[in-house]
Design an enzyme around this catalytic site. Sequence first.
Site: not given
Length: 686
Positions: A315-317
């Site tokens: 997530d959230e890269n």
Amino acid sequence: MKNKILLLIYLYSFGCFSQNENLNLMPWPQEITIGNSKLVINPEFKIAINNKNSKRIDIATTKFLRRLSGRTGVFFENGFAYNTSEIKNATLEITYDSIGKLEIYEDESYTLVISKDKIKIAATTDIGVIYALETLLQSVSFNEEAYFFPEIKINDKPRFTWRGLMIDVARHFQPIDVLKRNLDAMAAVKMNVFHWHLTDDQGFRIESKTHPKLHQLGSDGLYYTQNQIKELVQYASDRGIRVIPEIDVPGHATAILAAYPELASKDTIYSVERFAGIFNPTLDPTNEKTYIVLADLFKEMSQLFPYKYFHIGGDENKGKHWNENLKIQQFMMKHGLETNHDLQTYFNIRLENILSKLGKSIMGWEEIMTPKMPTTALIHSWKGKNEGMPAGQSLINAAKKGYNTILSNGYYIDLMQPATEHYLIDPLPKNNNLTATEKKLILGGEATMWSELVTPLTIDSRIWPRTAAIAERFWSSSSVNDISNMYSRLENVSFRLEELGITHIKNRDVILRNITNNQNIEALVELTKVYEPIKIYTRNKGGIEYKSYSPFTLFADACTADAIDAIIFNDLVKDFLSTKNVSSKKEILIILKKWANNANLFTQIKKSNPILKTIEPLSKNVSEISESLLSIIESDSFESVDFLKLKNQYFKLKNPIVDVEFASLNSLKKLLEYYSLKNKHQIELN
């Protein structure tokens, strides 16, 4: 005691109790019939099992007897369960067919029949038996003469097969004992998946024997040995819970890169992150050593975690360091990868292949769902309105594409929303346009306890009792959704969790005694019943107010997401304004008088300190406006009110102080508006 009396008065006055609802069962069973007789609990209480092959049942029956004895004070002559062939005239007879497997779609059903002289539990698996024992324990009732089990017949099974709790131990390390007591609490409310978020920017919490620098340099010395991991996995298994590990990559990887900077996408010096938030350090998906290290690590972990799914995060890269790396950009051009999303897909597929060879199926946050990801993956839906996305949309998309999927959006308990906010979120969204086959792919959900703002001292109060309400949403029929009834049962379930070692109630006073230096805490206790921590992402905004080693022993840490007096007051105001109920008005006045007296109580703290000085305005503000409201309601007039002063009182109360907010602000506003209109005045409080 006053709060409990007020709550009971409120519940009875609104007709929230019926015969069935007098039972404090949570989750509520699928089918229940209640009779008129009862089975009295006496010293001759005995348990017989049709076979003694299940370690789970041995542990569960022994613990059941200890908890039952502890609740009732009855001295049992038999402290352990027997095989049916060893004992006659058992009070509780247990039969089951097989040892349950900890996997999706396993049979967890049971029947429980209590008559005036016998209790019978029957289940297909031993997992069903341990759930039946929890239901039986929750049904214990009493009168002046005895403790007893009421006559009931229950047929029960879960609505969803995946009923999970995620605990993040990377941001703040949680010792094994903390996790064990939470596993016990999970079992008590029939949850069956512990998702263990083991790595993030702030810590790598697993002992690695193949790459020991990971825990040596990435954990500040706070990590779990492999023996501890094996111990916890077995402890969970004994309670019908499977443990799913998460190693979060390619982002959230600062702690990994502190140990192995050569795996990074940017050539710089890395150290374990102390703040919260989303950071740029990212593994290099074009570096073959990245896959060598992860393959070694996954192989180690697969031997510690025997279950099917392995969570890779994902997530959230944002890929900022990928954009800045010429070598990575050249790799993307060579392989026809147009976007960072494409590059992460390449990375995820490499990991899927590694895990597949180890007999594992990949699981990840919704970002891993791309056209090339095999449908053997499990998609973890987490984004919603706070992330600018339609709630549950990725869950529906995943099911339509043939993926098994679970929901966490709506169950982020770290956001400090009240239980009702989570309770009304269903894992199967309404108006979903899914076929029957697609609906079956929605396995359930997980409550998520991100730990940026929690420590071992406070984590229980952030998980419980709200997660019990979420557990009911995962288990019970969707028609079980009455908020008042949920709160009435949750109060009982909450205090019963203490017998399992959960510290969510007692640690409030530990924090308050620390704040006052062991002076009188009565005023502060009352304030925790009307103030709640500020919600969503407003505390520690931007992730830079607190570091991982900052103090979490402040007043906000003693407050919870469901301030009990505020809940009572809000419902009383709602009833009074809609029905003009006289008894509700009387109860409102009682509460306002108590609040008005808080400033006097605060003066009993004789020796102030810098922390108490920051809290004192909370007491002053609630006392002042309560006095004004008392004057208005008792006189039924605005004649003696200074409007400017009243507005100032309201707006002082409206502004959060020391990371808490007054939980009955809207009810006070409605009361003020009602009386101003009634007296032909106009007061602007927007």
